[in-house]
Design a protein around this motif. Structure first.
Motif, short mmCIF file in Angstrom:
data_model
loop_
_atom_site.label_atom_id
_atom_site.label_comp_id
_atom_site.label_asym_id
_atom_site.label_seq_id
_atom_site.Cartn_x
_atom_site.Cartn_y
_atom_site.Cartn_z
N ARG A 90 0.83 -1.22 0.00
CA ARG A 90 0.00 0.00 0.00
C ARG A 90 0.85 1.26 0.00
O ARG A 90 0.39 2.31 -0.41
CB ARG A 90 -0.94 -0.01 1.22
CG ARG A 90 -2.13 -0.95 1.05
CD ARG A 90 -3.24 -0.62 2.03
NE ARG A 90 -2.88 -0.89 3.42
CZ ARG A 90 -2.99 -2.10 4.01
NH1 ARG A 90 -3.43 -3.14 3.33
NH2 ARG A 90 -2.66 -2.26 5.27
N LEU A 91 2.09 1.18 0.49
CA LEU A 91 2.95 2.37 0.55
C LEU A 91 3.47 2.78 -0.83
O LEU A 91 3.98 3.88 -1.00
CB LEU A 91 4.14 2.13 1.48
CG LEU A 91 3.83 1.98 2.97
CD1 LEU A 91 5.11 1.75 3.75
CD2 LEU A 91 3.12 3.23 3.49
N GLY A 92 3.40 1.87 -1.79
CA GLY A 92 3.81 2.22 -3.15
C GLY A 92 5.31 2.41 -3.32
O GLY A 92 5.75 3.29 -4.04
N VAL A 93 6.09 1.57 -2.66
CA VAL A 93 7.54 1.66 -2.78
C VAL A 93 8.07 0.32 -3.29
O VAL A 93 7.45 -0.73 -3.05
CB VAL A 93 8.19 2.02 -1.41
CG1 VAL A 93 8.02 0.90 -0.39
CG2 VAL A 93 9.65 2.38 -1.57
N LEU A 94 9.19 0.35 -4.01
CA LEU A 94 9.79 -0.91 -4.44
C LEU A 94 10.34 -1.62 -3.22
O LEU A 94 11.09 -1.05 -2.43
CB LEU A 94 10.94 -0.65 -5.41
CG LEU A 94 10.65 -0.43 -6.87
CD1 LEU A 94 11.95 -0.49 -7.67
CD2 LEU A 94 9.68 -1.45 -7.42
N VAL A 95 9.95 -2.87 -3.07
CA VAL A 95 10.37 -3.64 -1.90
C VAL A 95 11.40 -4.69 -2.33
O VAL A 95 11.12 -5.54 -3.17
CB VAL A 95 9.16 -4.36 -1.25
CG1 VAL A 95 9.61 -5.21 -0.06
CG2 VAL A 95 8.11 -3.34 -0.83
N ILE A 96 12.57 -4.58 -1.75
CA ILE A 96 13.60 -5.59 -1.98
C ILE A 96 13.72 -6.37 -0.68
O ILE A 96 13.92 -5.79 0.40
CB ILE A 96 14.96 -4.95 -2.36
CG1 ILE A 96 14.87 -4.33 -3.77
CG2 ILE A 96 16.08 -5.99 -2.38
CD1 ILE A 96 14.41 -2.95 -3.85
N VAL A 97 13.57 -7.67 -0.74
CA VAL A 97 13.63 -8.48 0.48
C VAL A 97 15.04 -9.03 0.65
O VAL A 97 15.58 -9.68 -0.25
CB VAL A 97 12.59 -9.62 0.44
CG1 VAL A 97 12.80 -10.56 1.63
CG2 VAL A 97 11.18 -9.05 0.50
N ASN A 98 15.62 -8.74 1.80
CA ASN A 98 16.93 -9.27 2.15
C ASN A 98 16.75 -10.68 2.71
O ASN A 98 15.93 -10.90 3.60
CB ASN A 98 17.58 -8.33 3.18
CG ASN A 98 19.02 -8.70 3.51
OD1 ASN A 98 19.27 -9.51 4.38
ND2 ASN A 98 19.95 -8.10 2.81
N VAL A 99 17.49 -11.64 2.17
CA VAL A 99 17.25 -13.06 2.47
C VAL A 99 18.44 -13.66 3.19
O VAL A 99 19.59 -13.46 2.78
CB VAL A 99 17.00 -13.85 1.16
CG1 VAL A 99 16.67 -15.31 1.46
CG2 VAL A 99 15.89 -13.21 0.33
N TYR A 100 18.14 -14.42 4.23
CA TYR A 100 19.21 -15.05 5.01
C TYR A 100 18.93 -16.53 5.22
O TYR A 100 17.78 -16.92 5.46
CB TYR A 100 19.34 -14.37 6.38
CG TYR A 100 20.37 -15.07 7.23
CD1 TYR A 100 21.72 -14.86 7.01
CD2 TYR A 100 19.99 -16.00 8.19
CE1 TYR A 100 22.67 -15.54 7.74
CE2 TYR A 100 20.94 -16.68 8.93
CZ TYR A 100 22.28 -16.45 8.70
OH TYR A 100 23.22 -17.13 9.41
N GLY A 101 19.96 -17.34 5.13
CA GLY A 101 19.83 -18.76 5.42
C GLY A 101 21.14 -19.29 5.98
O GLY A 101 22.17 -18.61 5.94
N GLU A 102 21.09 -20.49 6.50
CA GLU A 102 22.32 -21.06 7.07
C GLU A 102 22.90 -22.15 6.18
O GLU A 102 23.92 -22.75 6.53
CB GLU A 102 22.05 -21.57 8.48
CG GLU A 102 21.65 -20.44 9.41
CD GLU A 102 22.07 -20.62 10.85
OE1 GLU A 102 22.19 -21.78 11.27
OE2 GLU A 102 22.26 -19.60 11.53
N SER A 103 22.25 -22.43 5.09
CA SER A 103 22.78 -23.41 4.13
C SER A 103 22.19 -23.05 2.77
O SER A 103 21.20 -22.29 2.70
CB SER A 103 22.33 -24.82 4.52
OG SER A 103 20.91 -24.89 4.46
N VAL A 104 22.74 -23.59 1.73
CA VAL A 104 22.20 -23.33 0.39
C VAL A 104 20.73 -23.73 0.35
O VAL A 104 19.88 -23.00 -0.17
CB VAL A 104 23.03 -24.09 -0.68
CG1 VAL A 104 22.33 -24.01 -2.05
CG2 VAL A 104 24.43 -23.53 -0.77
N GLU A 105 20.42 -24.88 0.95
CA GLU A 105 19.04 -25.39 0.92
C GLU A 105 18.09 -24.40 1.60
O GLU A 105 16.96 -24.19 1.15
CB GLU A 105 18.94 -26.75 1.62
CG GLU A 105 19.68 -27.88 0.92
CD GLU A 105 21.21 -27.75 0.98
OE1 GLU A 105 21.72 -27.22 1.99
OE2 GLU A 105 21.88 -28.14 0.01
#
Ligand SMILES: Cc1cc2nc3c(=O)[nH]c(=O)nc-3n(C[C@H](O)[C@H](O)[C@H](O)COP(=O)(O)O)c2cc1C
Length: 312
Positions: A90-105
């Motif tokens: 609703r804010l009308g901004v481009l959202v880039i999600v930062n992603v974190y994991g502890e393994s490739v899977e």
């Protein structure tokens, strides 16, 4: 004046974004910043399951910088998709999600879960967290695991992949090239520098993990150098960050080769820092008659100071 930039097929209304971990999930800044005016926001790092983060002290101020040891505390992807993403849309901004994991899977599973969410523009893969053992050391400094991670998330993604690189390496070009060859769409650099603080009275390290991540103005020249070297090494668009607090700081990163920039630690002392960096950048271009901000990317004069007049 044209402030728009393009990052791997994505059009940003301007090159100023908020950096991961320094702007919450974006919605917290709704009443403080005109978020829709920004080029985009990068969310706090998200993992498949919620994480409570590291024990003990998490932030410590240093001269011209800040050490942090958060440990990717976050609500987990399902809660983000359900409670925060609809508000962000609703804010009308481009959202880039930062992603974190502890393994490739785990990274792959995270991207697959996020693929279900509507209104995400790109993923920024945090391949460089200094505050967790698994996701940090494994991918940060070795081109082969970094390439493996990049290829694996690229194989399942519905969206562009920005790989966020660590500054704690000797040859950034090798890592940048590895990510590029494995299919990255863009590179973000830098994450925090490994640092440490000791309480001289107790003789103990201030952080439970001993080592923490340094950010803020103290790292800016180091980050500009890394962006410059990465830009020499690859053809990918680069999103530069590290200590940016003014329009002229942003211009430095653009001249070094960045196509866009992020504002991080500056949000801690000035929650409107993204807006003032954007205003400063706009003013810089207007005063010099620069018709489009993208013309600044990599437009570094090669002659050393004193040998020729810089353009005005
Ligand atoms: C408190 C804090 C939390 C952060 N959390 C994340 C994160 O979740 N994911 C990530 O990729 N980077 C994270 N970062 C790194 C920033 O996004 C940025 O790369 C770094 O701080 C350098 O930029 P700056 O000097 O402008 O802060 C965090 C930084 C700080 C200070």
């Amino acid at each position: 004046m044209d402030l728009s930039v393009e990052i791997a097929g994505l059009r940003l209304r301007n090159p100023v974004l908020a950096a991961a971990g320094t702007f919450g999930y974006g919605v917290e800044f709704e009443d403080i910043v005109e978020i829709a005016r920004l080029g985009g926001i990068v969310t706090k790092g998200l993992s498949c399951e919620p994480r409570s983060g590291n024990a003990g002290l998490r932030l410590f101020e240093t001269s011209a910088g800040m050490l942090n040891s958060i440990g990717v505390q976050n609500m987990g992807i399902p809660a983000f998709l359900e409670t925060r993403l609809p508000r962000l849309r609703r804010l009308g901004v481009l959202v880039i999600v930062n992603v974190y994991g502890e393994s490739v899977e785990e990274y792959v599973r995270a991207v697959e879960m996020l693929n279900e969410g509507e209104g995400i523009a790109a993923y920024e893969i945090n391949a460089s967290c200094p505050n967790t053992r698994a996701g940090g050391e494994l991918f940060a400094s070795d081109p082969a695991p970094l390439a493996q991670l990049t290829a694996a998330v690229k194989a399942v993604t519905r969206r562009p992949i920005w790989i966020k690189l660590s500054p704690n390496v000797t040859r950034i070009g090798e890592l940048a090239r590895a990510a590029e060859a494995a299919g990255a769409d863009a590179l973000s650099l830098v994450n925090t520098f490994l640092g440490m603080a000791i309480d001289v009275h107790t003789r103990r390290p201030r952080f439970a993990n001993r080592i923490a991540g340094l950010s803020g103005p103290a790292i800016k020249p180091l980050a500009v150098r890394l962006v410059y070297e990465a830009h020499q090494a690859v053809g990918l668009p680069i999103i530069g960050l590290g200590g940016i607090a003014s329009g002229e700081d942003a211009v430095e990163f653009l001249l070094a080769g960045a196509s866009a920039i992020q504002v991080g630690t500056a949000n801690f002392w000035d929650p409107k820092a993204t807006e003032s960096v954007l205003r400063g950048l706009e003013k810089f271009c207007r005063q010099r008659g620069i018709p489009a901000v993208r013309l600044l990317t990599g437009a570094l004069e090669n002659a050393p100071p004193g040998e020729s007049e810089p353009p005005v």
